[in-house]
Design a protein around this motif. Structure first.
Motif, PDB file in Angstrom:
ATOM      1  N   THR A  20       0.839  -1.204   0.000  1.00 32.12           N
ATOM      2  CA  THR A  20       0.000   0.000   0.000  1.00 32.12           C
ATOM      3  C   THR A  20       0.873   1.252   0.000  1.00 32.12           C
ATOM      4  OG1 THR A  20      -1.738  -1.185   1.202  1.00 32.12           O
ATOM      5  CG2 THR A  20      -1.840   1.223   1.227  1.00 32.12           C
ATOM      6  N   LEU A  21       1.924   1.257   0.837  1.00 29.48           N
ATOM      7  CA  LEU A  21       2.845   2.399   0.863  1.00 29.48           C
ATOM      8  C   LEU A  21       3.532   2.588  -0.484  1.00 29.48           C
ATOM      9  CD1 LEU A  21       4.513   2.012   4.387  1.00 29.48           C
ATOM     10  CD2 LEU A  21       3.017   3.864   3.621  1.00 29.48           C
ATOM     11  N   THR A  22       3.933   1.490  -1.113  1.00 27.29           N
ATOM     12  CA  THR A  22       4.602   1.570  -2.410  1.00 27.29           C
ATOM     13  C   THR A  22       3.661   2.130  -3.465  1.00 27.29           C
ATOM     14  OG1 THR A  22       6.017  -0.298  -1.820  1.00 27.29           O
ATOM     15  CG2 THR A  22       5.874   0.256  -4.144  1.00 27.29           C
ATOM     16  N   ILE A  23       2.415   1.665  -3.468  1.00 27.15           N
ATOM     17  CA  ILE A  23       1.424   2.166  -4.436  1.00 27.15           C
ATOM     18  C   ILE A  23       1.158   3.647  -4.192  1.00 27.15           C
ATOM     19  CG2 ILE A  23      -1.005   2.013  -5.125  1.00 27.15           C
ATOM     20  CD1 ILE A  23      -0.721  -1.071  -4.590  1.00 27.15           C
ATOM     21  N   LEU A  24       1.031   4.033  -2.919  1.00 28.72           N
ATOM     22  CA  LEU A  24       0.803   5.445  -2.594  1.00 28.72           C
ATOM     23  C   LEU A  24       2.008   6.300  -3.001  1.00 28.72           C
ATOM     24  CD1 LEU A  24      -0.984   5.156   0.874  1.00 28.72           C
ATOM     25  CD2 LEU A  24      -1.995   5.862  -1.319  1.00 28.72           C
ATOM     26  N   ARG A  25       3.225   5.751  -2.866  1.00 28.88           N
ATOM     27  CA  ARG A  25       4.433   6.481  -3.289  1.00 28.88           C
ATOM     28  C   ARG A  25       4.418   6.699  -4.802  1.00 28.88           C
ATOM     29  NH1 ARG A  25       7.777   3.607  -1.036  1.00 28.88           N
ATOM     30  NH2 ARG A  25       8.774   2.359  -2.641  1.00 28.88           N
ATOM     31  N   LEU A  26       4.028   5.669  -5.533  1.00 28.06           N
ATOM     32  CA  LEU A  26       3.933   5.787  -6.989  1.00 28.06           C
ATOM     33  C   LEU A  26       2.897   6.853  -7.369  1.00 28.06           C
ATOM     34  CD1 LEU A  26       4.692   4.725  -9.812  1.00 28.06           C
ATOM     35  CD2 LEU A  26       2.915   2.999  -9.542  1.00 28.06           C
ATOM     36  N   ILE A  27       1.743   6.835  -6.714  1.00 29.59           N
ATOM     37  CA  ILE A  27       0.705   7.834  -6.975  1.00 29.59           C
ATOM     38  C   ILE A  27       1.211   9.231  -6.616  1.00 29.59           C
ATOM     39  CG2 ILE A  27      -1.588   8.639  -6.240  1.00 29.59           C
ATOM     40  CD1 ILE A  27      -2.313   5.612  -5.911  1.00 29.59           C
ATOM     41  N   ALA A  28       1.916   9.350  -5.481  1.00 31.18           N
ATOM     42  CA  ALA A  28       2.460  10.650  -5.066  1.00 31.18           C
ATOM     43  C   ALA A  28       3.436  11.184  -6.110  1.00 31.18           C
ATOM     44  CB  ALA A  28       3.147  10.518  -3.706  1.00 31.18           C
ATOM     45  N   GLY A  29       4.284  10.297  -6.639  1.00 23.53           N
ATOM     46  CA  GLY A  29       5.227  10.720  -7.665  1.00 23.53           C
ATOM     47  C   GLY A  29       4.526  11.211  -8.914  1.00 23.53           C
ATOM     48  N   LEU A  30       3.509  10.474  -9.351  1.00 23.30           N
ATOM     49  CA  LEU A  30       2.774  10.867 -10.550  1.00 23.30           C
ATOM     50  C   LEU A  30       1.969  12.150 -10.329  1.00 23.30           C
ATOM     51  CD1 LEU A  30       1.562   7.319 -11.686  1.00 23.30           C
ATOM     52  CD2 LEU A  30       3.355   8.724 -12.745  1.00 23.30           C
ATOM     53  N   ALA A  31       1.531  12.386  -9.082  1.00 23.08           N
ATOM     54  CA  ALA A  31       0.740  13.583  -8.776  1.00 23.08           C
ATOM     55  C   ALA A  31       1.610  14.821  -8.557  1.00 23.08           C
ATOM     56  CB  ALA A  31      -0.103  13.324  -7.530  1.00 23.08           C
ATOM     57  N   PHE A  32       2.910  14.633  -8.322  1.00 32.23           N
ATOM     58  CA  PHE A  32       3.797  15.739  -7.953  1.00 32.23           C
ATOM     59  C   PHE A  32       3.675  16.967  -8.868  1.00 32.23           C
ATOM     60  CE2 PHE A  32       7.785  18.053  -7.832  1.00 32.23           C
ATOM     61  CZ  PHE A  32       7.975  18.233  -6.471  1.00 32.23           C
ATOM     62  N   PRO A  33       3.673  16.820 -10.194  1.00 31.30           N
ATOM     63  CA  PRO A  33       3.604  18.013 -11.049  1.00 31.30           C
ATOM     64  C   PRO A  33       2.298  18.791 -10.909  1.00 31.30           C
ATOM     65  CG  PRO A  33       4.223  16.079 -12.345  1.00 31.30           C
ATOM     66  CD  PRO A  33       3.809  15.593 -10.993  1.00 31.30           C
ATOM     67  N   PHE A  34       1.259  18.129 -10.400  1.00 27.49           N
ATOM     68  CA  PHE A  34      -0.057  18.739 -10.379  1.00 27.49           C
ATOM     69  C   PHE A  34      -0.445  19.322  -9.022  1.00 27.49           C
ATOM     70  CE2 PHE A  34       0.089  15.179 -13.384  1.00 27.49           C
ATOM     71  CZ  PHE A  34      -0.019  15.907 -14.566  1.00 27.49           C
ATOM     72  N   VAL A  35       0.349  19.042  -7.993  1.00 28.96           N
ATOM     73  CA  VAL A  35       0.031  19.612  -6.678  1.00 28.96           C
ATOM     74  C   VAL A  35       0.594  21.024  -6.614  1.00 28.96           C
ATOM     75  CG1 VAL A  35      -0.013  17.360  -5.547  1.00 28.96           C
ATOM     76  CG2 VAL A  35       2.085  18.699  -5.495  1.00 28.96           C
ATOM     77  N   LEU A  44       6.996  15.006  -1.308  1.00 28.64           N
ATOM     78  CA  LEU A  44       8.349  14.466  -1.414  1.00 28.64           C
ATOM     79  C   LEU A  44       8.776  13.775  -0.117  1.00 28.64           C
ATOM     80  CD1 LEU A  44      10.798  14.288  -3.306  1.00 28.64           C
ATOM     81  CD2 LEU A  44      11.603  16.422  -2.313  1.00 28.64           C
ATOM     82  N   ILE A  45       8.457  14.383   1.019  1.00 32.03           N
ATOM     83  CA  ILE A  45       8.797  13.777   2.314  1.00 32.03           C
ATOM     84  C   ILE A  45       8.060  12.451   2.480  1.00 32.03           C
ATOM     85  CG2 ILE A  45       8.533  14.021   4.824  1.00 32.03           C
ATOM     86  CD1 ILE A  45       9.205  17.020   4.421  1.00 32.03           C
ATOM     87  N   PHE A  46       6.777  12.428   2.118  1.00 30.50           N
ATOM     88  CA  PHE A  46       6.025  11.167   2.196  1.00 30.50           C
ATOM     89  C   PHE A  46       6.704  10.096   1.339  1.00 30.50           C
ATOM     90  CE2 PHE A  46       3.155   8.277   0.022  1.00 30.50           C
ATOM     91  CZ  PHE A  46       2.719   7.528   1.108  1.00 30.50           C
TER      92      PHE A  46
END
Length: 195
Positions: A20-35, A44-46
């Protein structure tokens, strides 16, 4: 639910945490340009913290899986490449900084593409190297430094670039050795079958 059902359910929940953490990290990375810019540091800290703890949680809870082992490096590389590309497009870093900081990831991508075109009968083992883990930690540190302590940027950049380059060469060397071994095994098998 009886006590055994609760324990089984609890174990399943604990074992699901690393993936779950790995999937959330992947989603966080993909969302980074849009936040928004104000949310980029927490994202990034997450990503960095989840990368540090997901493997340890998996080992302690028995939650390691083939899926997790495959997804974890993909999530790490996605986060790093998306973040540095976003910062490049924002003008926060230069293109040569991106190349040096992401040199390990670019080498791994090149190796993966090269392996796809190899006629190897056996799979290559792509286990992570310790220097690769150190490079990931250094990359996250460098990116956090850009937000938190911009005056320390160049010091951390030099260290990160050196570690990333070293890790890239280590993965390249490891891939060359594995390709040679697999090719030699294949040659040996061909000789045995023709004799």
């Amino acid at each position: 639910m009886n006590i055994f059902g609760v324990r089984t359910f609890s174990r399943r929940i604990l074992r699901a945490i690393p993936n779950t953490l790995t999937i959330l990290r992947l989603i966080a990375g993909l969302a980074f340009p849009f936040v928004g810019v104000g949310y980029r540091l927490p994202v990034l800290i997450f990503a960095g913290v989840s990368d540090l703890i997901d493997g340890e949680i998996g080992r302690r809870t028995g939650g390691t899986s083939r899926f997790g082992k495959l997804l974890d490096p993909i999530a790490d590389k996605t986060v790093i490449l998306v973040v540095v590309t976003t910062l490049l497009l924002d003008g926060s870093i230069a293109w040569w900084e991106l190349l040096l900081v992401a040199s390990r990831d670019l080498c791994v991508i090149a190796i993966s593409v090269g392996v796809l075109f190899q006629d190897l009968r056996q799979r290559m083992e792509t286990s992570p190297l310790m220097i690769g883990k150190v490079a990931t930690a250094a990359q996250f540190t460098y990116l956090a430094t850009l937000f938190l302590i911009p005056e320390a940027r160049w010091f951390v950049f030099i260290i990160t670039a050196a570690i990333s380059l070293l890790a890239g060469f280590a993965y390249l060397y490891d891939a060359i050795i594995q390709v040679k071994e697999l090719s030699n095994r294949r040659l040996h098998m061909v000789k045995v079958s023709t004799e």
